[in-house]
Design an enzyme around this catalytic site. Structure first.
Site, mmCIF file in Angstrom:
data_model
loop_
_atom_site.group_PDB
_atom_site.id
_atom_site.type_symbol
_atom_site.label_atom_id
_atom_site.label_comp_id
_atom_site.label_asym_id
_atom_site.label_seq_id
_atom_site.Cartn_x
_atom_site.Cartn_y
_atom_site.Cartn_z
ATOM 1 N N GLU A 297 0.882 -1.108 0.089
ATOM 2 C CA GLU A 297 0.026 0.099 -0.037
ATOM 3 C C GLU A 297 0.795 1.314 -0.012
ATOM 4 O OE1 GLU A 297 -3.253 -0.145 -0.132
ATOM 5 O OE2 GLU A 297 -3.560 -2.219 0.449
HETATM 6 C C1 LIG Z 1 3.652 -9.764 0.105
HETATM 7 C C2 LIG Z 1 3.314 -8.591 -1.196
HETATM 8 C C3 LIG Z 1 2.104 -8.546 -1.423
HETATM 9 C C4 LIG Z 1 1.849 -7.427 -2.544
HETATM 10 N N1 LIG Z 1 0.475 -7.433 -3.100
HETATM 11 C C5 LIG Z 1 0.441 -6.438 -4.001
HETATM 12 C C6 LIG Z 1 -0.753 -6.303 -5.019
HETATM 13 O O1 LIG Z 1 -1.547 -7.208 -4.554
HETATM 14 N N2 LIG Z 1 -0.780 -5.681 -6.001
HETATM 15 C C7 LIG Z 1 0.194 -4.977 -6.423
HETATM 16 O O2 LIG Z 1 0.106 -4.343 -7.397
HETATM 17 N N3 LIG Z 1 1.356 -5.079 -5.752
HETATM 18 C C8 LIG Z 1 1.467 -5.554 -4.583
HETATM 19 N N4 LIG Z 1 2.862 -5.796 -3.746
HETATM 20 C C9 LIG Z 1 3.958 -4.921 -4.290
HETATM 21 C C10 LIG Z 1 3.953 -3.870 -3.211
HETATM 22 O O3 LIG Z 1 3.020 -2.617 -3.362
HETATM 23 C C11 LIG Z 1 5.346 -2.979 -3.491
HETATM 24 O O4 LIG Z 1 6.110 -3.899 -3.344
HETATM 25 C C12 LIG Z 1 5.709 -1.735 -3.031
HETATM 26 O O5 LIG Z 1 4.814 -0.778 -3.575
HETATM 27 C C13 LIG Z 1 7.183 -1.290 -3.314
HETATM 28 O O6 LIG Z 1 7.663 -1.696 -4.627
HETATM 29 P P1 LIG Z 1 8.868 -2.530 -4.794
HETATM 30 O O7 LIG Z 1 8.762 -3.722 -3.939
HETATM 31 O O8 LIG Z 1 9.212 -2.387 -6.243
HETATM 32 O O9 LIG Z 1 10.084 -1.765 -3.993
HETATM 33 P P2 LIG Z 1 10.892 -0.125 -4.630
HETATM 34 O O10 LIG Z 1 9.901 0.698 -5.356
HETATM 35 O O11 LIG Z 1 12.087 -0.747 -5.346
HETATM 36 O O12 LIG Z 1 11.655 0.192 -3.241
HETATM 37 C C14 LIG Z 1 12.520 -0.459 -2.686
HETATM 38 C C15 LIG Z 1 13.001 0.721 -1.550
HETATM 39 O O13 LIG Z 1 13.307 2.143 -2.185
HETATM 40 C C16 LIG Z 1 12.415 3.118 -1.594
HETATM 41 N N5 LIG Z 1 12.151 3.852 -2.737
HETATM 42 C C17 LIG Z 1 11.538 3.844 -3.778
HETATM 43 N N6 LIG Z 1 11.449 4.688 -4.593
HETATM 44 C C18 LIG Z 1 11.844 5.892 -3.716
HETATM 45 C C19 LIG Z 1 11.797 7.378 -3.700
HETATM 46 N N7 LIG Z 1 11.234 8.125 -4.811
HETATM 47 N N8 LIG Z 1 12.212 7.926 -2.766
HETATM 48 C C20 LIG Z 1 12.613 7.254 -1.618
HETATM 49 N N9 LIG Z 1 12.791 6.038 -1.484
HETATM 50 C C21 LIG Z 1 12.078 5.488 -2.530
HETATM 51 C C22 LIG Z 1 11.276 2.374 -1.164
HETATM 52 O O14 LIG Z 1 10.654 3.113 0.050
HETATM 53 C C23 LIG Z 1 12.024 0.949 -0.506
HETATM 54 O O15 LIG Z 1 12.490 1.317 0.666
HETATM 55 C C24 LIG Z 1 2.708 -6.647 -2.643
HETATM 56 C C25 LIG Z 1 3.984 -6.890 -2.307
HETATM 57 C C26 LIG Z 1 4.133 -7.936 -1.356
HETATM 58 C C27 LIG Z 1 5.669 -8.029 -0.819
#
Ligand SMILES: Cc1cc2nc3c(=O)[nH]c(=O)nc-3n(C[C@H](O)[C@H](O)[C@H](O)COP(=O)(O)OP(=O)(O)OC[C@H]3O[C@@H](n4cnc5c(N)ncnc54)[C@H](O)[C@@H]3O)c2cc1C
Length: 601
Positions: A409
């Site tokens: 979220e």
């Molecule tokens: C168990 C699980 C269930 C999920 N369910 C769903 C689902 O049903 N549908 C769906 O669409 N997604 C889902 N997700 C995805 C989830 O919403 C994303 O994992 C989340 O939004 C973060 O994206 P990412 O994993 O690519 O991390 P990244 O975006 O790569 O982030 C990695 C780190 O960098 C930081 N970061 C990234 N961008 C910035 C910025 N601009 N400034 C500062 N810091 C930053 C983040 O805060 C984080 O600490 C799920 C994930 C998990 C693990």
């Protein structure tokens, strides 16, 4: 319409005072809401809690079985309008169900949250009449379950950068969707997917309703279940689309409006996620109290040790704080929806705008409740000692399940920056007057302070005065930062994070004080003795954190005389007339908990 009503607007808590009488509290639940709470609790106690261990065994089928049982009670349709097969209950009832259904297992609460939230709300909020008639009754009844496909391997926090494509077919009747989504909750058993894809080189993605029928895959294949740290029985898979045929009438809203849909679905998702952290905290606290009362070391129950009292008091206080703020914001949303409906908006428009209005509060709640849940489960493990580290006790899985709430979220980093970023944007658009109050604080800093001794005899009056001063700290720091960096402020992330922490602490502390003041006034101060102690203990911690974060900000953007003046202001605006004895407060709170042998507020 905006100004005529006495409902605090989104983000305005930082520049306005709220009367406790205008604040909704869990003690204001209606008979109907209490009955709903009891039946959800009965379901959780009967079907979920005794099977907690089963949720740790990657028993995805069991999660689906429980989802069907929840469906039989109508729980998937709480917020869905009656016209589409739901119960059409208000926003408070929606978050109340989310709260009490989510305390037992992160696996179940993720499945429930993804289906009833991001899997359903994009259609109720943005769907056409035909789309709503066709799909929502199936989702509300639990005949179908929903999922939400936004994230991709290369598009996580940067959700609008997805590469999944939607190409119009030659006959103009279908879009052909191709691409890869990942981390999709409920993917393994859903019948409907909300899918976001890009048409041509559009700047923004577009939302689609995609049916998923295993007998007729239509180009959809699923990856294996992910091996995760927690929420072991929540289905999480990659979803691959290869020229998946989607009728053009299944586009959600207009072309290019997908990002807006995705963000608004997440706004609602965030306050619901905060609610979903509440009963988990209550249960962890209760289990910890029971264990501390039973576990004997040095010939005494460990509950008698100050070190354990410290933890129990902090765990219960954080739970009480999160509850206070979540239901306060929930009622603001409910009232705003009602106000918009009364002014002629359709329910759909009213709900959309109502939630959007409180996006700042939703981000605040998501961050704080998820971190409190994590801390609570961590302290729970510590109270259980070695047994806490064992998978045979509920603490271990609670701790692992809690971890995801800080990531999905929108990560907590993103939500922290959103909270302040949205407030600054509101100010720039003239929707929240930050400038006027900031200038007033600046004037106050250069003026002579008042040496009058205030009368703090009324309940929580010193605490309320402190909240008013803490708002000045926020305005002082954010005002100074805006002056220094202007529109480039968003590039100074560490500063944004620090100011966001100040904002979060103020909202949470104020909500707690208002709830407690309201209850003390109507039920008698003596009935709220421990709640008052919790409000005071939380505020003490908030002031400490705010001092540290504000100082971090001030020394980073101000120098010389300006820095000295701001630091002096910080001292002035965080000064107690009479400091609370926090150790005594914790002892009183913990002693009540151990006597009651449960979280009892
Ligand atoms: C168990 C699980 C269930 C999920 N369910 C769903 C689902 O049903 N549908 C769906 O669409 N997604 C889902 N997700 C995805 C989830 O919403 C994303 O994992 C989340 O939004 C973060 O994206 P990412 O994993 O690519 O991390 P990244 O975006 O790569 O982030 C990695 C780190 O960098 C930081 N970061 C990234 N961008 C910035 C910025 N601009 N400034 C500062 N810091 C930053 C983040 O805060 C984080 O600490 C799920 C994930 C998990 C693990």
């Amino acid at each position: 319409m905006e100004e005529q009503e006495n409902i605090l607007r989104g983000g305005h808590f930082i520049i306005k005072e709220t009367n406790c009488e205008d604040t909704f509290t869990p003690e204001d639940f209606s008979e109907e809401q209490l009955m709903m709470r009891d039946s959800v609790l009965e379901f959780a106690e009967k079907e979920l809690w005794p099977n907690k261990a089963r949720f740790e065994t990657k028993d995805y089928a069991f999660t689906v079985e429980c989802m069907h049982k929840a469906a039989a009670l109508g729980l998937h349709g709480i917020s869905v309008p009656e016209a589409y097969g739901g119960l059409g209950m208000g926003f408070i009832s929606t978050i109340l169900v989310c709260d009490y259904i989510s305390g037992t297992s992160g696996s179940f609460s993720s499945a429930f949250g993804a289906h009833t939230g991001i899997g359903t709300t994009p259609i109720t909020l943005y769907g056409t009449e035909a789309q709503k008639k066709k799909y929502v009754p199936k989702l509300a009844s639990g005949e179908w379950f929903g999922s939400y496909c936004l994230t991709e391997p290369g598009a996580g926090s940067d959700a609008n950068s997805g590469k999944t494509k939607a190409v119009l077919s030659g006959d103009g009747k279908h879009y052909l969707i191709s691409g890869q989504k990942m981390w999709i909750t409920n993917a393994g058993f859903c019948s409907l997917m909300i899918v976001f894809a890009r048409i041509k080189d559009d700047k923004n993605i577009t939302g689609f309703i995609v049916e998923h029928d295993k007998e007729n895959p239509n180009g959809i294949t699923l990856g294996e279940e992910e091996h995760k740290l927690g929420i072991h029985s929540s289905s999480t898979r990659q979803v691959f689309f290869s020229e998946t045929k989607v009728p053009v009438e299944n586009m959600l809203a207009k072309r290019g409006e997908g990002f807006k849909i995705a963000m608004n679905a997440l706004n609602i998702g965030r306050i619901k996620l905060a609610a979903a952290c509440l009963d988990a905290q209550r249960r962890i606290t209760t289990e910890s109290i029971k264990y501390a009362n039973e576990r004997i070391q040095f010939k005494t129950p460990i509950a008698n040790f100050g070190a354990i009292k410290y933890k129990l008091a902090e765990m219960a206080t954080a739970t009480y704080v999160d509850e206070s703020a979540t239901y306060r914001a929930g009622k603001n949303i409910e009232d705003r929806i009602a106000m918009r409906e009364a002014a002629g908006n359709t329910h759909q428009e009213a709900e959309l705008k109502g939630v959007e209005e409180y996006a700042i509060e939703c981000s605040i709640l998501k961050v704080r409740a998820s971190e409190d849940l994590q801390n609570c489960s961590d302290q729970g493990i510590q109270i259980f000692g070695g047994m806490g580290f064992s998978a045979d006790t509920p603490m271990e899985s609670a701790w692992r399940d809690a971890r995801i709430t800080r990531i999905y979220e929108g990560t907590n980093e993103i939500n922290r920056m959103l909270a302040v970023g949205m407030l600054v944007k509101k100010a720039m658009k003239g929707h929240a007057d930050l400038l006027g109050p900031s200038m007033a604080v600046a004037d106050e800093l250069t003026g002579i302070p008042s040496f009058e001794t205030p009368d703090y005899s009324a309940v929580l009056s010193e605490e309320k005065a402190m909240i008013a001063k803490l708002k000045k700290v926020f305005l002082m720091v954010v005002g100074g930062a805006i002056q220094k960096f202007g529109p480039n402020l968003e590039q100074h992330q560490q500063l944004l994070l620090a100011t966001s922490d100040i904002l979060i602490e103020i909202y949470m502390a104020e909500s707690t004080i208002l709830r407690t003041e309201k209850n003390a006034k109507r039920f008698g101060e003596d009935t709220q003795e421990i709640q008052i102690a919790m409000a005071q203990l939380n505020l003490y911690g908030a002031v400490d954190k705010i001092i540290s974060k504000a100082k971090e900000g001030i020394v980073s953007f101000a120098e010389g005389d300006e820095q000295r003046m701001l630091l002096m202001g910080l001292k002035r605006f965080t000064k107690y007339t009479s400091q609370p004895n926090v150790i005594a407060l914790r002892i009183r709170i913990a002693d009540t908990l151990t006597t009651e042998n449960k979280y009892c507020f």
